[in-house]
Write a protein that holds these residues in place. Structure first.
Motif, PDB file in Angstrom:
ATOM      1  N   GLY A 178      -1.296  -5.346  13.631  1.00 33.76           N
ATOM      2  CA  GLY A 178      -0.113  -5.538  14.461  1.00 33.76           C
ATOM      3  C   GLY A 178       1.200  -5.425  13.705  1.00 33.76           C
ATOM      4  N   LEU A 179       1.177  -4.714  12.569  1.00 32.32           N
ATOM      5  CA  LEU A 179       2.382  -4.645  11.747  1.00 32.32           C
ATOM      6  C   LEU A 179       3.198  -3.375  11.970  1.00 32.32           C
ATOM      7  N   THR A 180       2.575  -2.361  12.586  1.00 32.78           N
ATOM      8  CA  THR A 180       3.340  -1.127  12.771  1.00 32.78           C
ATOM      9  C   THR A 180       4.476  -1.379  13.759  1.00 32.78           C
ATOM     10  N   ASP A 181       5.529  -0.587  13.565  1.00 31.49           N
ATOM     11  CA  ASP A 181       6.731  -0.726  14.379  1.00 31.49           C
ATOM     12  C   ASP A 181       7.442  -2.059  14.154  1.00 31.49           C
ATOM     13  N   THR A 182       7.155  -2.690  13.008  1.00 31.13           N
ATOM     14  CA  THR A 182       7.933  -3.852  12.583  1.00 31.13           C
ATOM     15  C   THR A 182       8.458  -3.560  11.173  1.00 31.13           C
ATOM     16  N   PRO A 183       9.500  -4.257  10.748  1.00 32.12           N
ATOM     17  CA  PRO A 183      10.043  -4.019   9.395  1.00 32.12           C
ATOM     18  C   PRO A 183       8.993  -4.237   8.308  1.00 32.12           C
ATOM     19  N   TRP A 184       8.016  -5.109   8.574  1.00 34.94           N
ATOM     20  CA  TRP A 184       7.016  -5.406   7.533  1.00 34.94           C
ATOM     21  C   TRP A 184       6.242  -4.167   7.126  1.00 34.94           C
ATOM     22  N   ALA A 185       6.039  -3.248   8.069  1.00 35.96           N
ATOM     23  CA  ALA A 185       5.276  -2.044   7.771  1.00 35.96           C
ATOM     24  C   ALA A 185       5.963  -1.202   6.706  1.00 35.96           C
ATOM     25  N   VAL A 186       7.288  -1.318   6.615  1.00 29.74           N
ATOM     26  CA  VAL A 186       8.039  -0.577   5.602  1.00 29.74           C
ATOM     27  C   VAL A 186       8.175  -1.410   4.324  1.00 29.74           C
ATOM     28  N   ILE A 187       8.360  -2.719   4.512  1.00 33.36           N
ATOM     29  CA  ILE A 187       8.632  -3.574   3.352  1.00 33.36           C
ATOM     30  C   ILE A 187       7.385  -3.792   2.495  1.00 33.36           C
ATOM     31  N   ILE A 188       6.271  -4.129   3.124  1.00 35.84           N
ATOM     32  CA  ILE A 188       5.084  -4.503   2.325  1.00 35.84           C
ATOM     33  C   ILE A 188       4.641  -3.392   1.368  1.00 35.84           C
ATOM     34  N   PRO A 189       4.474  -2.132   1.843  1.00 41.28           N
ATOM     35  CA  PRO A 189       4.077  -1.091   0.876  1.00 41.28           C
ATOM     36  C   PRO A 189       5.129  -0.839  -0.206  1.00 41.28           C
ATOM     37  N   SER A 190       6.397  -1.156   0.090  1.00 35.94           N
ATOM     38  CA  SER A 190       7.437  -0.946  -0.922  1.00 35.94           C
ATOM     39  C   SER A 190       7.347  -1.966  -2.048  1.00 35.94           C
ATOM     40  N   LEU A 191       6.597  -3.032  -1.830  1.00 40.61           N
ATOM     41  CA  LEU A 191       6.567  -4.124  -2.811  1.00 40.61           C
ATOM     42  C   LEU A 191       5.847  -3.758  -4.101  1.00 40.61           C
ATOM     43  N   VAL A 192       5.062  -2.683  -4.055  1.00 43.11           N
ATOM     44  CA  VAL A 192       4.307  -2.320  -5.245  1.00 43.11           C
ATOM     45  C   VAL A 192       4.916  -1.093  -5.898  1.00 43.11           C
ATOM     46  N   SER A 193       5.340  -1.242  -7.137  1.00 41.41           N
ATOM     47  CA  SER A 193       5.877  -0.120  -7.884  1.00 41.41           C
ATOM     48  C   SER A 193       5.132  -0.005  -9.209  1.00 41.41           C
ATOM     49  N   PRO A 194       4.089   0.829  -9.238  1.00 41.28           N
ATOM     50  CA  PRO A 194       3.328   0.976 -10.485  1.00 41.28           C
ATOM     51  C   PRO A 194       4.215   1.448 -11.640  1.00 41.28           C
ATOM     52  N   PHE A 195       5.151   2.336 -11.331  1.00 38.77           N
ATOM     53  CA  PHE A 195       6.071   2.800 -12.369  1.00 38.77           C
ATOM     54  C   PHE A 195       6.915   1.642 -12.892  1.00 38.77           C
ATOM     55  N   GLY A 196       7.361   0.776 -11.983  1.00 41.67           N
ATOM     56  CA  GLY A 196       8.136  -0.395 -12.373  1.00 41.67           C
ATOM     57  C   GLY A 196       7.325  -1.325 -13.258  1.00 41.67           C
ATOM     58  N   LEU A 197       6.077  -1.520 -12.897  1.00 44.03           N
ATOM     59  CA  LEU A 197       5.200  -2.385 -13.695  1.00 44.03           C
ATOM     60  C   LEU A 197       5.040  -1.823 -15.097  1.00 44.03           C
ATOM     61  N   TYR A 198       4.808  -0.520 -15.159  1.00 46.83           N
ATOM     62  CA  TYR A 198       4.614   0.136 -16.460  1.00 46.83           C
ATOM     63  C   TYR A 198       5.867   0.017 -17.320  1.00 46.83           C
ATOM     64  N   LEU A 199       7.011   0.305 -16.709  1.00 43.40           N
ATOM     65  CA  LEU A 199       8.273   0.256 -17.446  1.00 43.40           C
ATOM     66  C   LEU A 199       8.549  -1.163 -17.944  1.00 43.40           C
ATOM     67  N   MET A 200       8.291  -2.138 -17.089  1.00 43.63           N
ATOM     68  CA  MET A 200       8.556  -3.533 -17.424  1.00 43.63           C
ATOM     69  C   MET A 200       7.616  -4.014 -18.518  1.00 43.63           C
ATOM     70  N   TRP A 201       6.393  -3.536 -18.472  1.00 42.77           N
ATOM     71  CA  TRP A 201       5.396  -3.912 -19.469  1.00 42.77           C
ATOM     72  C   TRP A 201       5.834  -3.413 -20.844  1.00 42.77           C
TER      73      TRP A 201
END
Lengths: 308, 308
Positions: free
Chosen positions: B161-184
């Motif tokens: 029930g998440l499609t067509d809500t802001p969460w559908a865009v926000i939740i997948p944006s929360l993971v940035s593998p490149f960000g994790l790598y850079l930060m590490w």
């Protein structure tokens, strides 16, 4: 910060091995746990679900049925799919070397210290990275126009008849130009950052040996940033195989040139959202994912071997 | 990827000039090259022509767009009218899209940066069970194309029930593998382990150690990751395209392409002047952020490229 120094020095040094074993604890999970949880939700679960979907087929009679690998055999014989793969393959073979080649030349020029206004060049050439693909494609799409666009203006001013950049013959090159424009600066920055951390002692040694600029580039700079080049190549390959935004936004301007199965990504999108063929779409996406990983892996192996 | 190419610290980048200036012949060898500068100027021209085009054409009315040269102003200067119309057209939906985009950036990019900082810190400074597995899975998943994830993620979210809500865009944006790598990589470089041990010995809890000792040292890395996740979220198109039907939840990118496509529909209002002005308004904040923060993110990137 300064107050922390004395205790560290004063503390009796324990034998290293037990200290190390002590440190191996679950504490780190407290910090990485949130990342892993969201990662599992938005990466691992969809991949697993995708595999599950690809094994079923929604049939008119019998509903959702397990069909084993039928979807995969269908995809492997699917001409639409393979022509899309061929198209991004061609795109990849031409656009990526051009883009990375320019990025490398610009990075080397910046690093050479022989430019006037170096920081101006660096930041300006990087800027298109901040422009959304949607905006970049809209801008170039307008400019490509033979009637109202810049191409039309050039034709009018100089009495030329430049080819229609949105025609079937030219549209792939036009998309290549947009992608190059967007990402040259980004790749340049990756190369440039890698060049900046080369120890200066290497240059001094080369200077003493009387090596010229070209020799320094070939023998020191390029080998030192090989890792960065491989990474940039892999990301560009992934990007090419995923090509979607530019053709999909350009499509209204070039209806007869860009079909809804123009790239594999466009094809899965159309299958799923226009055709309601979720299972088959998942299958095509998985095959494309595997193909991408294989190509990326081969490039990585070759890239690493070259210097060894 | 995990093996350090060079162990040079970013601080060393500043040493070559300092070492060279005392010697007389050195500045002579670093002669600036006019030819190279001219070639770079051509590259800059390629980079900025579309941006100049955008600025010039945002001053034109819909009629002016059609009958004037693309790279020069029309007689009517309508920039202010265009900006006003962009914000008032269709009950001011552009403002709503802008707010949506800001919401997605604050929660998505902000959250992604937070998770990447915590996770990168854990990978750099803790030894915990499953560490190697996490690294392998995250790096492997980066190679999985978005296509392979998009359709199943949509179906999963649709069931939740998440499609067509802001969460559908926000939740997948929360993971940035490149960000994790850079930060590490950045955390490994920027935080001396002795400092953490000293803080612990003083009796500071892990949370306090992180906030008071580690976090300040991570600042340039955090700015870098925040900027890159912001670009990713601000420019996101594919994910919202799949997830959102209701234009009230669109981000700017999706809204602009909808306005552009409107011209293709029968009886649709042709508002290319607003598409162009809206595009300009969309890219200004990010370009400004990159220009103002360049000192921080460039040093963050340089540190990130130490290892590859």
């Amino acid at each position: 910060m300064t107050t922390l120094q004395p205790p560290a020095a004063a503390a009796p040094r324990p034998a290293p091995p037990p200290a190390k074993r002590d440190r191996r604890s679950w504490t780190g999970w407290g910090f990485i746990g949130p990342f892993v949880a969201v990662f599992a939700l938005v990466f691992l679960a969809p991949i697993a679900y995708s595999v599950y979907l690809s094994l079923f087929r929604n049939q008119l009679i019998g509903g959702n049925q397990f069909v084993g690998l039928d979807n995969y055999t269908q995809a492997l014989k699917d001409d639409q799919f393979w022509s899309a793969v061929g198209r991004v393959g061609l795109f990849l073979a031409i656009q990526v070397p051009i883009m990375l080649g320019i990025a490398l030349l610009v990075a080397l020029a910046l690093d050479s210290g022989r430019l006037y206004g170096k920081s101006f060049f660096r930041i300006t050439i990087f800027l298109p990275y901040a422009v959304p693909a949607v905006v970049a494609t809209l801008m170039w799409g307008f400019m490509y126009g033979t009637k109202y666009g810049l191409v039309g203006d050039i034709n009018e001013t100089f009495g030329l008849t430049l080819p229609d950049l949105l025609s079937p013959d030219w549209v792939l090159a036009s998309i290549g130009n947009i992608v190059t424009w967007e990402f040259v600066g980004y790749n340049m920055l990756i190369f440039y950052s890698a060049l900046r951390v080369i120890p200066s002692s290497l240059y001094e040694a080369a200077e003493i040996d009387g090596a010229g600029q070209w020799r320094v580039i070939a023998s020191i700079k390029l080998p030192a940033i090989r890792g960065a080049i491989v990474i940039a190549t892999i990301f560009s390959i992934i990007g090419s195989f995923q090509l979607f935004n530019e053709p999909s936004i350009l499509r209204p301007l070039a209806l007869n040139a860009i079909t809804t199965d123009y790239t594999p990504n466009f094809y899965t999108y159309s299958l799923s959202f226009a055709g309601q063929q979720h299972n088959y779409s998942a299958t095509v996406a998985i095959i494309m994912g595997l193909l991408t990983m294989v190509v990326a892996y081969v490039v990585q192996l070759r890239g690493m071997r070259k210097g060894a | 990827m995990s093996t350090p190419v060079t162990t040079a610290s970013p601080a060393k980048t500043s040493s070559p000039p300092r070492l060279r200036t005392p010697r007389k012949p050195a500045p002579d060898k670093r002669r600036r090259s006019v030819l190279m500068t001219v070639l770079m100027a051509l590259m800059v021209l390629y980079t900025v022509v579309p941006l100049i085009w955008l600025v010039i054409n945002s001053t034109k009315t819909q009629a002016g767009l059609g009958d004037s040269n693309g790279l020069w102003f029309a007689h009517d200067f309508a920039l202010w009218d265009n900006i006003r119309d962009t914000f008032t057209y269709h009950d001011g939906i552009f403002g709503r899209w802008l707010l949506n985009t800001l919401l997605y950036v604050v929660l998505g990019a902000g959250g992604a940066t937070l998770l990447a900082v915590l996770g990168g810190y854990a990978l750099a400074k803790f030894d915990f069970p499953g560490k190697r597995a996490i690294f392998a899975v995250v790096i492997g998943a980066v190679a999985v194309p978005g296509t392979a994830l998009a359709v199943p993620t949509f179906l999963m979210f649709s069931k939740m029930g998440l499609t067509d809500t802001p969460w559908a865009v926000i939740i997948p944006s929360l993971v940035s593998p490149f960000g994790l790598y850079l930060m590490w990589v950045f955390a490994a470089e920027a935080i001396p382990t002795e400092l953490l041990e000293a803080a612990r010995m003083d009796g500071a809890s892990e949370v306090r150690t992180f906030f008071q000792v580690a976090l300040p040292l991570l600042a340039p890395g955090i700015v870098t990751v925040l900027l890159f996740t912001t670009v990713a979220t601000w420019n996101n198109y594919f994910l919202p395209l799949i997830m959102l039907k209701d234009p009230d939840w669109y981000p700017l990118t999706l809204g602009l392409s909808a306005w552009s496509n409107q011209a293709q529909t029968i009886g649709g209002d042709v508002i290319f002047n607003l598409v162009i002005t809206g595009s300009l308004l969309t890219i200004i904040p990010l370009i400004a952020a990159f220009l103002f923060l360049q000192k921080y993110w460039q040093s963050g990137l340089a540190a990130g490229s130490v290892k590859e």
